[in-house]
Enzyme design. Structure first.
Site, PDB file in Angstrom:
ATOM      1  N   LYS A 182       0.854  -1.194   0.119  1.00  0.00           N
ATOM      2  CA  LYS A 182      -0.048  -0.031   0.006  1.00  0.00           C
ATOM      3  C   LYS A 182       0.906   1.266  -0.118  1.00  0.00           C
ATOM      4  CE  LYS A 182      -1.069   2.383   2.589  1.00  0.00           C
ATOM      5  NZ  LYS A 182      -0.704   3.813   3.167  1.00  0.00           N
ATOM      6  N   THR A 193       5.544   5.935   2.235  1.00  0.00           N
ATOM      7  CA  THR A 193       4.598   5.765   3.225  1.00  0.00           C
ATOM      8  C   THR A 193       3.899   4.368   2.779  1.00  0.00           C
ATOM      9  OG1 THR A 193       2.791   6.218   4.235  1.00  0.00           O
ATOM     10  CG2 THR A 193       2.550   6.792   2.029  1.00  0.00           C
ATOM     11  N   GLU A 279      -1.343  10.196  -4.518  1.00  0.00           N
ATOM     12  CA  GLU A 279      -2.360  10.798  -4.290  1.00  0.00           C
ATOM     13  C   GLU A 279      -2.621  12.207  -5.419  1.00  0.00           C
ATOM     14  OE1 GLU A 279      -2.413  10.100   0.359  1.00  0.00           O
ATOM     15  OE2 GLU A 279      -1.425  11.963  -0.500  1.00  0.00           O
TER      16      GLU A 279
END
Length: 406
Positions: A182, A193, A279
């Protein structure tokens, strides 16, 4: 991909023999039961284990617990929660990570010190342990050899599941490598991350497994960037349970290069998918640097270009502003002679020997609208080469991260 490797369609962490996964909706973030947020990964037998962790000096509680658990080189299960990072939570955070470890061990019937713990999500908020407990118990009841739900349950702001698997022949024995990860924001070289879990049914000596993970991490997970931030929770775990029955692998085994190739293929697939899923991102960006004095310098240069906010916004706007690439090269820390640098955007050469060329702006714009966007640089001072991966920087990135907690 080499003909010696066969990619498994929709494969993931449970593609290798002997691995199972379970998931649950625990409502960890705001009590909402909208998504799976607890995941268990279980091996039928204790597996040889290797791991690498974030370089951030602020480390989440689960990292300390997992480091201790894997210190003897073995692991049989992993418990993961999404929605809460369990970072900057003090002694309570450590106690909660240990409790997650204990709950997973009891629910799976394995020794507590054979369980790794991972968390991802909002920093600075303690875990709702009543929900976590129910989630772990529920996930243990759903164990299956189909692992796609595991990849879903570990997601936070990710838009797509990230998983891959390949199989190959090792000494006449079929061996499989699978993985899930992820990550979509707070991603920067020196991990991301990200949480990444790679499994294999190969038998592998522990020291060789650890060395292999470090090697492939350097060329995959450590070469992606979204926003320049390195997370508090980054972790990559590699488990080898030996169920395939091959002669144990090490650097001295004649098929070691094939095994490394399989590991790198899975890790690179996961890494590129994370970069592409940045994102708000609309396009994957690949920056390849050749002609550096050595590979380390090529890596510095490629990482700096792909991580430059000015380069990333130029890609988003499809603006062939090659001067931003040159700027990033000059501050990368790599040895650069500006008078020798050649730059291409896709198939369009925009600079030669450090000077701009007359080029077709419309053609360059079309290259920047492709996915992936490929930027090539030749420093022309050596033989070193490396590629780094990232994404464009969009309005949506600001929107997502401006309201991450809400």
């Amino acid at each position: 991909m080499s003909s010696t490797l066969q990619q498994i369609p929709d494969g993931g962490v449970t593609s290798p023999n002997g691995f199972h996964a379970g998931t649950a909706k625990a409502g960890i973030k705001d009590g909402l039961l909208e998504k799976k947020d607890i995941a268990l990964l279980y091996s039928e037998v204790p597996a040889t284990a290797a791991a690498v962790y974030t370089t951030n000096l602020v480390k989440a509680a689960p990292l300390a617990v997992t480091k201790e658990s894997l210190s003897k080189g073995h692991c049989q299960a992993v418990v993961v929660n999404s929605g809460n990072a369990n970072a900057c939570t003090g002694e309570q955070g450590v106690a909660d990570a240990i409790e997650m470890q204990k709950l997973a061990a009891e629910s799976l019937g394995v020794a507590k010190d054979l369980v790794a713990v991972a968390s991802t999500g909002v920093i600075g908020v303690t875990l709702p342990m009543d929900r976590v407990q129910k989630g772990i118990l529920a996930a243990a009841e759903t164990l299956t050899a189909t692992g796609s739900e595991f990849a879903e349950a570990i997601m936070t702001t990710d838009l797509v599941k990230k998983q891959a698997a390949v199989k190959m022949s090792i000494g006449g024995t079929t061996v499989t490598v699978g993985g899930a990860a992820k990550g979509s924001g707070m991603i920067h070289p020196n991990m991301a991350t990200m949480l990444a879990f790679i499994t294999t049914d190969a038998a592998v000596e522990q020291s060789s497994l650890q060395q292999a993970l470090r090697q492939i991490t350097g060329r995959t997970f450590n070469r992606i960037t979204v926003d320049g931030d390195t997370s508090t929770n980054d972790m990559a775990v590699l488990l080898a349970n030996g169920v395939a029955g091959n002669d144990p692998l090490s650097e001295n085994h004649p098929d070691w290069p094939v095994f490394l190739q399989a590991l790198e293929f899975v890790a690179l697939h996961l890494a590129k998918t994370m970069a592409r899923d940045g994102e708000g991102a609309t396009r994957l960006v690949e920056v390849s640097v050749a002609g550096a004095v050595h590979e380390a310098d090529a890596e510095k240069a490629a990482k700096t270009v792909v991580g430059s906010s000015l380069v990333k916004t130029a890609v988003f706007g499809a603006d062939a502003n090659w001067g931003r690439i040159m700027m990033a090269l000059g501050r990368s820390g790599a040895e650069v002679d500006a008078a020798k640098v050649d730059i291409w955007i896709g198939g369009v050469q925009v600079a030669e020997q450090g000077l701009g060329l007359p080029f077709d702006e419309a053609a360059a714009k079309r290259q920047l609208e492709e996915d992936p966007v490929v930027i090539r640089v030749n420093l022309n001072i050596g033989e070193g080469a490396a590629t780094a991966y990232g994404c464009d920087l969009t309005y949506e990135y600001v929107k997502i991260n401006g309201s991450y907690r809400t």
